[in-house]
Design a protein around this motif. Structure first.
Motif, PDB file in Angstrom:
ATOM      1  N   ALA A  16      29.855  43.799  58.580  1.00  0.00           N
ATOM      2  CA  ALA A  16      28.767  42.832  58.738  1.00  0.00           C
ATOM      3  C   ALA A  16      28.271  42.340  57.387  1.00  0.00           C
ATOM      4  CB  ALA A  16      27.621  43.471  59.525  1.00  0.00           C
ATOM      5  N   PHE A  17      28.179  43.269  56.409  1.00  0.00           N
ATOM      6  CA  PHE A  17      27.754  42.858  55.066  1.00  0.00           C
ATOM      7  C   PHE A  17      28.759  41.886  54.463  1.00  0.00           C
ATOM      8  CE2 PHE A  17      27.822  43.539  50.438  1.00  0.00           C
ATOM      9  CZ  PHE A  17      26.525  43.195  50.116  1.00  0.00           C
ATOM     10  N   GLY A  18      30.060  42.186  54.624  1.00  0.00           N
ATOM     11  CA  GLY A  18      31.081  41.283  54.100  1.00  0.00           C
ATOM     12  C   GLY A  18      31.042  39.925  54.768  1.00  0.00           C
ATOM     13  N   LEU A  19      30.847  39.922  56.098  1.00  0.00           N
ATOM     14  CA  LEU A  19      30.766  38.642  56.809  1.00  0.00           C
ATOM     15  C   LEU A  19      29.549  37.831  56.369  1.00  0.00           C
ATOM     16  CD1 LEU A  19      31.777  39.728  60.427  1.00  0.00           C
ATOM     17  CD2 LEU A  19      33.154  38.475  58.761  1.00  0.00           C
ATOM     18  N   ALA A  20      28.426  38.522  56.116  1.00  0.00           N
ATOM     19  CA  ALA A  20      27.227  37.821  55.647  1.00  0.00           C
ATOM     20  C   ALA A  20      27.477  37.183  54.287  1.00  0.00           C
ATOM     21  CB  ALA A  20      26.047  38.782  55.585  1.00  0.00           C
ATOM     22  N   CYS A  21      28.119  37.937  53.379  1.00  0.00           N
ATOM     23  CA  CYS A  21      28.432  37.377  52.055  1.00  0.00           C
ATOM     24  C   CYS A  21      29.416  36.215  52.176  1.00  0.00           C
ATOM     25  CB  CYS A  21      29.004  38.468  51.158  1.00  0.00           C
ATOM     26  SG  CYS A  21      27.817  39.765  50.726  1.00  0.00           S
ATOM     27  N   ALA A  22      30.440  36.368  53.039  1.00  0.00           N
ATOM     28  CA  ALA A  22      31.404  35.288  53.226  1.00  0.00           C
ATOM     29  C   ALA A  22      30.737  34.047  53.813  1.00  0.00           C
ATOM     30  CB  ALA A  22      32.543  35.758  54.123  1.00  0.00           C
ATOM     31  N   ALA A  23      29.827  34.263  54.784  1.00  0.00           N
ATOM     32  CA  ALA A  23      29.118  33.125  55.379  1.00  0.00           C
ATOM     33  C   ALA A  23      28.258  32.411  54.339  1.00  0.00           C
ATOM     34  CB  ALA A  23      28.259  33.601  56.547  1.00  0.00           C
ATOM     35  N   TYR A  24      27.607  33.210  53.469  1.00  0.00           N
ATOM     36  CA  TYR A  24      26.786  32.592  52.421  1.00  0.00           C
ATOM     37  C   TYR A  24      27.670  31.767  51.484  1.00  0.00           C
ATOM     38  CZ  TYR A  24      23.784  32.090  48.322  1.00  0.00           C
ATOM     39  OH  TYR A  24      23.075  31.575  47.273  1.00  0.00           O
ATOM     40  N   SER A  25      28.796  32.366  51.054  1.00  0.00           N
ATOM     41  CA  SER A  25      29.689  31.651  50.133  1.00  0.00           C
ATOM     42  C   SER A  25      30.250  30.397  50.788  1.00  0.00           C
ATOM     43  CB  SER A  25      30.824  32.575  49.692  1.00  0.00           C
ATOM     44  OG  SER A  25      30.321  33.692  48.987  1.00  0.00           O
ATOM     45  N   LEU A  26      30.627  30.482  52.071  1.00  0.00           N
ATOM     46  CA  LEU A  26      31.158  29.312  52.766  1.00  0.00           C
ATOM     47  C   LEU A  26      30.095  28.227  52.895  1.00  0.00           C
ATOM     48  CD1 LEU A  26      33.476  28.044  54.339  1.00  0.00           C
ATOM     49  CD2 LEU A  26      32.620  29.159  56.391  1.00  0.00           C
ATOM     50  N   ASN A  27      28.872  28.630  53.185  1.00  0.00           N
ATOM     51  CA  ASN A  27      27.793  27.648  53.292  1.00  0.00           C
ATOM     52  C   ASN A  27      27.524  26.972  51.945  1.00  0.00           C
ATOM     53  OD1 ASN A  27      25.360  26.465  54.704  1.00  0.00           O
ATOM     54  ND2 ASN A  27      24.363  27.572  53.054  1.00  0.00           N
ATOM     55  N   ARG A  28      27.479  27.786  50.878  1.00  0.00           N
ATOM     56  CA  ARG A  28      27.250  27.214  49.545  1.00  0.00           C
ATOM     57  C   ARG A  28      28.400  26.299  49.133  1.00  0.00           C
ATOM     58  NH1 ARG A  28      22.881  26.105  48.317  1.00  0.00           N
ATOM     59  NH2 ARG A  28      23.636  25.813  46.177  1.00  0.00           N
ATOM     60  N   ARG A  29      29.640  26.723  49.496  1.00  0.00           N
ATOM     61  CA  ARG A  29      30.794  25.896  49.144  1.00  0.00           C
ATOM     62  C   ARG A  29      30.742  24.560  49.881  1.00  0.00           C
ATOM     63  NH1 ARG A  29      37.167  27.281  50.329  1.00  0.00           N
ATOM     64  NH2 ARG A  29      38.038  25.605  49.047  1.00  0.00           N
ATOM     65  N   SER A  30      30.422  24.597  51.182  1.00  0.00           N
ATOM     66  CA  SER A  30      30.320  23.359  51.950  1.00  0.00           C
ATOM     67  C   SER A  30      29.200  22.470  51.408  1.00  0.00           C
ATOM     68  CB  SER A  30      30.068  23.681  53.427  1.00  0.00           C
ATOM     69  OG  SER A  30      31.116  24.467  53.951  1.00  0.00           O
ATOM     70  N   HIS A  31      28.068  23.102  51.079  1.00  0.00           N
ATOM     71  CA  HIS A  31      26.945  22.332  50.530  1.00  0.00           C
ATOM     72  C   HIS A  31      27.312  21.706  49.194  1.00  0.00           C
ATOM     73  CE1 HIS A  31      22.766  21.217  49.830  1.00  0.00           C
ATOM     74  NE2 HIS A  31      22.867  21.736  48.610  1.00  0.00           N
ATOM     75  N   ALA A  32      27.990  22.495  48.328  1.00  0.00           N
ATOM     76  CA  ALA A  32      28.371  21.973  47.014  1.00  0.00           C
ATOM     77  C   ALA A  32      29.388  20.843  47.164  1.00  0.00           C
ATOM     78  CB  ALA A  32      28.937  23.099  46.154  1.00  0.00           C
ATOM     79  N   ASP A 167      23.384   7.520  36.437  1.00  0.00           N
ATOM     80  CA  ASP A 167      21.943   7.358  36.267  1.00  0.00           C
ATOM     81  C   ASP A 167      21.176   8.578  36.775  1.00  0.00           C
ATOM     82  OD1 ASP A 167      22.443   4.907  35.207  1.00  0.00           O
ATOM     83  OD2 ASP A 167      21.969   3.784  37.043  1.00  0.00           O
ATOM     84  N   THR A 168      21.789   9.366  37.667  1.00  0.00           N
ATOM     85  CA  THR A 168      21.164  10.597  38.185  1.00  0.00           C
ATOM     86  C   THR A 168      22.018  11.793  37.767  1.00  0.00           C
ATOM     87  OG1 THR A 168      22.350  10.376  40.279  1.00  0.00           O
ATOM     88  CG2 THR A 168      20.148   9.405  40.150  1.00  0.00           C
ATOM     89  N   PRO A 169      21.394  12.951  37.528  1.00  0.00           N
ATOM     90  CA  PRO A 169      22.167  14.124  37.091  1.00  0.00           C
ATOM     91  C   PRO A 169      23.225  14.523  38.126  1.00  0.00           C
ATOM     92  CG  PRO A 169      19.809  14.490  36.782  1.00  0.00           C
ATOM     93  CD  PRO A 169      19.949  13.243  37.604  1.00  0.00           C
ATOM     94  N   LEU A 170      24.401  14.846  37.630  1.00  0.00           N
ATOM     95  CA  LEU A 170      25.475  15.339  38.488  1.00  0.00           C
ATOM     96  C   LEU A 170      25.250  16.818  38.793  1.00  0.00           C
ATOM     97  CD1 LEU A 170      28.581  13.689  36.760  1.00  0.00           C
ATOM     98  CD2 LEU A 170      27.417  12.940  38.837  1.00  0.00           C
ATOM     99  N   PRO A 171      25.865  17.360  39.856  1.00  0.00           N
ATOM    100  CA  PRO A 171      25.726  18.792  40.136  1.00  0.00           C
ATOM    101  C   PRO A 171      26.152  19.644  38.940  1.00  0.00           C
ATOM    102  CG  PRO A 171      26.754  17.659  41.997  1.00  0.00           C
ATOM    103  CD  PRO A 171      26.654  16.655  40.884  1.00  0.00           C
ATOM    104  N   ASP A 172      25.567  20.823  38.841  1.00  0.00           N
ATOM    105  CA  ASP A 172      25.862  21.717  37.718  1.00  0.00           C
ATOM    106  C   ASP A 172      27.358  21.988  37.616  1.00  0.00           C
ATOM    107  OD1 ASP A 172      23.190  21.844  37.205  1.00  0.00           O
ATOM    108  OD2 ASP A 172      22.872  23.753  38.274  1.00  0.00           O
TER     109      ASP A 172
END
Length: 502
Positions: A16-32, A167-172
């Motif tokens: 469950a901990f691994g799935l939570a970390c994977a879900a967070y990384s997948l969400n951040r990757r999709s958002h980025a 004209d606007t900052p690009l993502p980090d």
């Protein structure tokens, strides 16, 4: 089982901990990725507008050059300075006279030979593009036609870094790169997160955005700590729920076993009623006969002219005593055969053994056997249901009498009462033939019996009842012959003995 359950919960927690970390990384990757796509499209529209402005500047300069012959250099220079001031990405504007040999630059902002070479390849007034300084700058060349003859070539030098600036900052971690698409040459496409061609007919450019951010971003420490706490709480909750469920199942199983024990005990008591009939009849016959004799004696005393009051009082006392005895026998029998819940109380083993001897005395006399109580005189006390414990001793003593029935020589059954450490011990021994190896191995197995008409429930019931009061029952052959069955129960403390005596 508990270790296996908790190991499984631990493994599930890690998963469950691994799935939570994977879900967070997948969400951040999709958002980025979405953020980078939006930034790329915005910058693409901005650059498209800028390159359209380059066409407009060249068209305006071309019209200015065509206004007079020779070209109004001073006017063109003023306009060029104004354009460069308002559009910093345009770092140079030049006009090259193609009619001279060699061609001459009027504003000294570009290489006239390079501008002339590009203008010579232009068809009509088409615009030519060329990369400078390894792609860091872009040269735009346009021929200005005068009376159908291109005497002049206009040149714009563009800073590619400023052209691709947002004209606007690009993502980090994101870098924008703008390069010229040269016809007839295929360049390998660099790995990028966003790539698109600029929608311009005159300036074939490609915009790419590359990011140095990891493909799978690691969760921050705060998220990891929160995930660990939540997973630990969930694992603890699951463990407690499973433990409660197992406890509930165990309690239900024990309740079913207790109900079965009660039914078995009731069946055993009812089954024993037939064998007890003769003994009970004998027990009741004695007090009833005594009552009848005392009543007849009292009648004779009353028939005398002067009845003796003391004699009458003695007869009445004897009648009352024997009536109470008969009532006690019937009450004990009713309680013994009734299907009632266990009532735990302090029980004197010696007293209980004596009552069993009274119940079975008729059976013993009928087969010519002796049934007695012996021991070290300690009179130990135990906590048990009196009726159920009496049933155990009754079954063991009756089995002993059946073992000695028809034997030659001494026919004896002894109930020994004693103590060993913190335990009270009640041992029933007989002078019978003893136990066979097969019987000794299956003594307390339900429905196993060596009697022709037996049910095989007596010793199994005894074992259940003794275990209910934290006791142990064993059976073996005695050293001097015969069998001996021992019941070991925890003794009551001395304070309990004193309270029971009081």
């Amino acid at each position: 089982m508990m270790r296996s359950r908790r190991a499984a919960i631990l493994v599930a927690g890690f998963v469950a901990f691994g799935l939570a970390c994977a879900a967070y990384s997948l969400n951040r990757r999709s958002h980025a990725a979405a953020e980078l796509e939006e930034a790329g499209r915005t910058l693409h529209r901005l650059i498209s507008q800028r390159v359209d402005q380059h066409d407009a500047h060249l068209t305006s300069l071309s019209a200015l050059v065509q206004a007079a012959d020779p070209a109004p250099v001073a006017t063109v220079e003023q306009v060029a300075a104004s354009i460069i001031r308002f559009y910093p990405r345009i770092v140079g504007i030049d006009v090259v006279d193609l009619a001279l040999s060699p061609p001459r630059s009027l504003l000294n902002a570009a290489d006239p030979a390079m501008v002339a070479a590009e203008a010579g390849q232009a068809v009509g007034s088409n615009l030519r593009t060329r990369a400078l300084d390894g792609g860091n700058r872009l040269l735009l060349v346009k021929r200005a036609l005068t009376d159908g003859v291109g005497h002049y070539a206009l040149a714009l030098v563009i800073d590619m870094a400023r052209l691709s600036a947002s004209d606007t900052p690009l993502p980090d971690g994101t870098q924008a790169q703008l390069r010229l698409i040269e016809q007839g040459r295929t360049a390998s496409e660099p790995e990028s997160a966003f790539s698109a061609e600029i929608a311009s007919r005159t300036q074939p450019l490609r915009l790419t955005l590359a990011t140095s951010a990891p493909d799978w971003p690691l969760p921050p420490p705060a998220f990891l700590a929160l995930a660990v706490v939540l997973v630990a709480l969930a694992a603890l909750l699951v463990d407690r729920l499973l433990e409660a469920r197992i406890a509930a199942r165990e309690a239900a199983r024990k309740a079913v076993l207790a109900e079965q024990d009660a039914r078995l005990a009731h069946a055993g008591r009812v089954n024993a009623m037939g064998e007890l009939a003769s003994g009970i009849a004998h027990e009741l016959t004695q007090p009833l006969t005594a009552i009848l004799g005392q009543a007849q004696a009292g009648r004779r005393v009353l028939a005398q002219p002067e009845p003796d009051p003391a004699t009458l009082a003695g007869a009445f006392e004897a009648i009352a005593r024997n009536a109470r005895r008969a009532g006690d026998i019937l009450g004990r029998l009713r309680a013994w055969i009734s299907k009632s819940e266990p009532v735990v109380e302090t029980v004197d083993l010696t007293e209980l053994a004596n009552e069993v001897v009274q119940l079975l005395s008729a059976n013993a006399q009928g087969i010519g056997a002796t049934l007695r109580v012996g021991g070290d005189g300690s009179r130990p006390l135990v906590q048990a249901d009196r009726v159920q414990l009496e049933q155990v001793v009754f079954n063991l003593a009756r089995n002993g009498l059946e073992a000695v029935e028809g034997r030659n020589g001494e026919r004896a059954v002894t109930i020994e009462i004693g103590t060993q450490g913190r335990d009270a011990v009640l041992a029933v021994s007989d002078s019978g033939p003893g136990l066979s190896p097969e019987a000794q191995a299956r003594l307390f197995e339900p429905f196993f019996t060596t009697k022709p008409a037996g049910l095989g429930l007596g010793l199994a019931l005894c074992a259940r009842l003794v275990e209910r009061f934290d006791g142990v029952i064993t059976g073996e052959n005695a050293a001097g012959g015969g069998a001996i069955f021992s019941v070991r129960l925890p003794r009551v403390a001395s304070e309990a003995r004193q309270e029971a005596a009081e």
